[in-house]
Design a protein around this motif. Structure first.
Motif, mmCIF file in Angstrom:
data_model
loop_
_atom_site.group_PDB
_atom_site.id
_atom_site.type_symbol
_atom_site.label_atom_id
_atom_site.label_comp_id
_atom_site.label_asym_id
_atom_site.label_seq_id
_atom_site.Cartn_x
_atom_site.Cartn_y
_atom_site.Cartn_z
ATOM 1 N N GLU A 313 0.820 -1.216 0.000
ATOM 2 C CA GLU A 313 0.000 0.000 0.000
ATOM 3 C C GLU A 313 0.851 1.262 0.000
ATOM 4 N N GLY A 314 2.165 1.116 -0.060
ATOM 5 C CA GLY A 314 3.055 2.268 -0.044
ATOM 6 C C GLY A 314 3.582 2.621 1.322
ATOM 7 N N MET A 315 3.227 1.824 2.335
ATOM 8 C CA MET A 315 3.695 2.085 3.694
ATOM 9 C C MET A 315 5.213 1.897 3.779
ATOM 10 N N VAL A 316 5.864 2.776 4.493
ATOM 11 C CA VAL A 316 7.301 2.675 4.745
ATOM 12 C C VAL A 316 7.553 3.098 6.179
ATOM 13 N N THR A 317 8.264 2.275 6.948
ATOM 14 C CA THR A 317 8.618 2.682 8.306
ATOM 15 C C THR A 317 9.940 3.437 8.275
ATOM 16 N N PHE A 318 10.166 4.209 9.332
ATOM 17 C CA PHE A 318 11.393 4.998 9.424
ATOM 18 C C PHE A 318 12.623 4.086 9.388
ATOM 19 N N ASN A 319 12.563 2.966 10.095
ATOM 20 C CA ASN A 319 13.699 2.049 10.102
ATOM 21 C C ASN A 319 13.964 1.448 8.729
ATOM 22 N N GLN A 320 12.921 1.143 7.982
ATOM 23 C CA GLN A 320 13.112 0.618 6.631
ATOM 24 C C GLN A 320 13.813 1.628 5.741
ATOM 25 N N CYS A 321 13.423 2.895 5.880
ATOM 26 C CA CYS A 321 14.073 3.938 5.088
ATOM 27 C C CYS A 321 15.524 4.127 5.516
ATOM 28 N N LEU A 322 15.776 4.087 6.826
ATOM 29 C CA LEU A 322 17.153 4.191 7.325
ATOM 30 C C LEU A 322 18.021 3.063 6.780
ATOM 31 N N ALA A 323 17.485 1.831 6.782
ATOM 32 C CA ALA A 323 18.247 0.682 6.298
ATOM 33 C C ALA A 323 18.591 0.831 4.813
ATOM 34 N N ARG A 324 17.656 1.359 4.036
ATOM 35 C CA ARG A 324 17.919 1.586 2.608
ATOM 36 C C ARG A 324 19.023 2.620 2.407
ATOM 37 N N LEU A 325 19.005 3.675 3.217
ATOM 38 C CA LEU A 325 20.030 4.715 3.096
ATOM 39 C C LEU A 325 21.406 4.185 3.482
ATOM 40 N N VAL A 326 21.450 3.310 4.498
ATOM 41 C CA VAL A 326 22.722 2.690 4.885
ATOM 42 C C VAL A 326 23.214 1.773 3.776
ATOM 43 N N LYS A 327 22.303 0.975 3.223
ATOM 44 C CA LYS A 327 22.665 0.033 2.152
ATOM 45 C C LYS A 327 23.224 0.774 0.937
ATOM 46 N N ALA A 328 22.682 1.964 0.668
ATOM 47 C CA ALA A 328 23.138 2.755 -0.482
ATOM 48 C C ALA A 328 24.370 3.588 -0.167
ATOM 49 N N ASN A 329 24.929 3.424 1.064
ATOM 50 C CA ASN A 329 26.096 4.205 1.503
ATOM 51 C C ASN A 329 25.830 5.711 1.486
ATOM 52 N N THR A 330 24.564 6.079 1.698
ATOM 53 C CA THR A 330 24.211 7.498 1.749
ATOM 54 C C THR A 330 24.439 8.058 3.141
ATOM 55 N N ILE A 331 24.112 7.275 4.175
ATOM 56 C CA ILE A 331 24.395 7.663 5.553
ATOM 57 C C ILE A 331 25.162 6.536 6.230
ATOM 58 N N SER A 332 25.839 6.872 7.313
ATOM 59 C CA SER A 332 26.594 5.861 8.051
ATOM 60 C C SER A 332 25.676 5.079 8.979
ATOM 61 N N ILE A 333 26.138 3.905 9.380
ATOM 62 C CA ILE A 333 25.376 3.110 10.348
ATOM 63 C C ILE A 333 25.229 3.885 11.654
ATOM 64 N N GLU A 334 26.277 4.612 12.042
ATOM 65 C CA GLU A 334 26.229 5.385 13.286
ATOM 66 C C GLU A 334 25.129 6.447 13.228
ATOM 67 N N THR A 335 25.025 7.123 12.088
ATOM 68 C CA THR A 335 23.981 8.141 11.927
ATOM 69 C C THR A 335 22.603 7.508 12.011
ATOM 70 N N ALA A 336 22.454 6.353 11.364
ATOM 71 C CA ALA A 336 21.162 5.661 11.386
ATOM 72 C C ALA A 336 20.777 5.250 12.805
ATOM 73 N N LEU A 337 21.721 4.714 13.555
ATOM 74 C CA LEU A 337 21.426 4.265 14.915
ATOM 75 C C LEU A 337 21.116 5.441 15.839
ATOM 76 N N GLU A 338 21.733 6.579 15.589
ATOM 77 C CA GLU A 338 21.425 7.765 16.382
ATOM 78 C C GLU A 338 20.011 8.270 16.092
ATOM 79 N N ALA A 339 19.544 8.055 14.866
ATOM 80 C CA ALA A 339 18.251 8.596 14.451
ATOM 81 C C ALA A 339 17.072 7.720 14.860
ATOM 82 N N THR A 340 17.291 6.428 15.037
ATOM 83 C CA THR A 340 16.177 5.511 15.286
ATOM 84 C C THR A 340 15.785 5.451 16.759
#
Length: 358
Positions: A313-340
């Motif tokens: 249905e187009g639903m996306v959770t914040f953690n799913q988006c964070l994981a995609r950004l980490v996978k794409a090397n757009t943000i660091s794992i540390e940044t993602a963990l600080e944000a979640t």
């Protein structure tokens, strides 16, 4: 002594999102979410007052001295506007200034998935854009209004505190109202708007019972309503709206919200791995039949689980988006963990995405 115009030009040239002027410190910039000081001697209390008052008119000075706080906006040339906030601390005056480009970005350039581009085409209902201060909510809403202005023929009314992005008439006619200047409260502004033949209403923030009640009524009566809340998740947004009410009112508001809500966008701007900018991270919840039923039944604590099962249905959770950004090397794992707010779930999502990539 440095002038406010020089400080504003420095902020713009360095790509700052915010400028801070306060006593016993050099002027401060926030660039890519990080604080840095301008190469300038610390400002004295008299200097900060002189700087801040240099951009106020007499009415604004009187209001600030009476209320001890002031929100306003103003233009610097043809390229940038600033939202200003003056305050007192330890008996001295300080100011925080948010940079606002005069060119409103296209919605498609902000980093959202295609499903978000349909929101300005909704004929009616409530769309909430939420997130902490500095998360880009105003830009998202302004881009939505710009899209409506480009594709529809109608009347758009905004009620803001203060006016940030300035819109021009295109296919729509746009009326922009500012609290304290054109209207006294968000609730007053929305009630008045209903008598002014609007198709779309934007209310700067649903901050109290009066505004929430009027916004839901406006959405229920066939208008598209865009607004913001300071919450970090879609669940929190629903809880905030319902939690303002008590007793018998709560059941009525749950029913109104379930009928009128169309979508919730929760967003954050996070520093990129290369340190050169910020990237959008978001959570999306759409008012599917399941979402509406949970809200109506007072089971909004189950919304997150439902979002996980309704990805189609187009639903996306914040953690799913964070994981995609980490996978794409757009943000660091540390940044993602600080944000979640759910680090264990995020770690699992990141590990799974790395395994899938391998």
């Amino acid at each position: 002594m440095i002038t406010m115009l020089q400080l504003f030009k420095t902020a713009v040239s360095q790509g700052a999102s915010d400028l801070h002027v306060l006593s016993d410190s050099p002027p401060v910039l926030r660039v890519n979410s990080r604080i840095s000081r301008i190469d300038h001697p610390p400002l004295t209390p008299d200097q900060t007052k002189e700087l801040c008052f240099s951009i106020l008119n007499e009415n604004q000075k009187a209001e600030f001295e009476n209320k001890r706080v002031l929100d306003f906006s103003f233009a610097v040339g043809d390229e940038y506007r600033f939202r200003g906030h003056l305050y007192f601390q330890k008996g001295t005056i300080g100011g925080a200034f948010r940079c606002i480009p005069t060119q409103i970005p296209q919605l498609k350039t902000l980093g959202f998935p295609n499903s978000v581009f349909d929101m300005p085409r909704y004929p009616h209902g409530l769309v909430l854009v939420t997130g902490p201060t500095g998360s880009g909510k105003s830009t998202t809403l302004a881009s939505m209004v710009k899209e409506v202005n480009n594709i529809k023929r109608g009347l758009i009314i905004t009620v803001e505190d203060p006016i940030e992005y300035v819109h021009t008439h295109d296919k729509c006619v746009i009326l922009q109202k500012e609290l304290g200047t054109d209207i006294y409260t968000f609730g007053d502004g929305l009630r008045a708007a209903l008598r002014e033949d609007p198709d779309v209403c934007l209310v700067g923030e649903m901050r109290d019972k009066e505004t929430i009640t009027t916004a839901l009524h406006t959405a229920e009566t066939g208008h598209l309503v865009l607004s913001t809340l300071h919450t970090n998740t879609a669940f929190d947004a629903v809880e905030r709206v319902i939690g303002v009410f008590g007793g018998e009112e709560k059941a009525l508001i749950r029913n109104q919200l379930s009928n009128s809500l169309r979508a919730v966008i929760c967003q954050r701007l996070l520093p990129t791995m290369d340190g050169r900018g910020r990237v959008l991270c978001y959570e999306l919840m759409y008012a599917t039949v399941g979402v509406r039923n949970l809200i109506r039944e007072g089971k909004q604590h189950q919304l997150y689980s439902l979002m996980l099962t309704q990805q189609q249905e187009g639903m996306v959770t914040f953690n799913q988006c964070l994981a995609r950004l980490v996978k794409a090397n757009t943000i660091s794992i540390e940044t993602a963990l600080e944000a979640t707010t759910m680090p264990k779930e995020l770690e699992t999502l990141i590990k799974n995405s790395i395994t899938e990539a391998a």
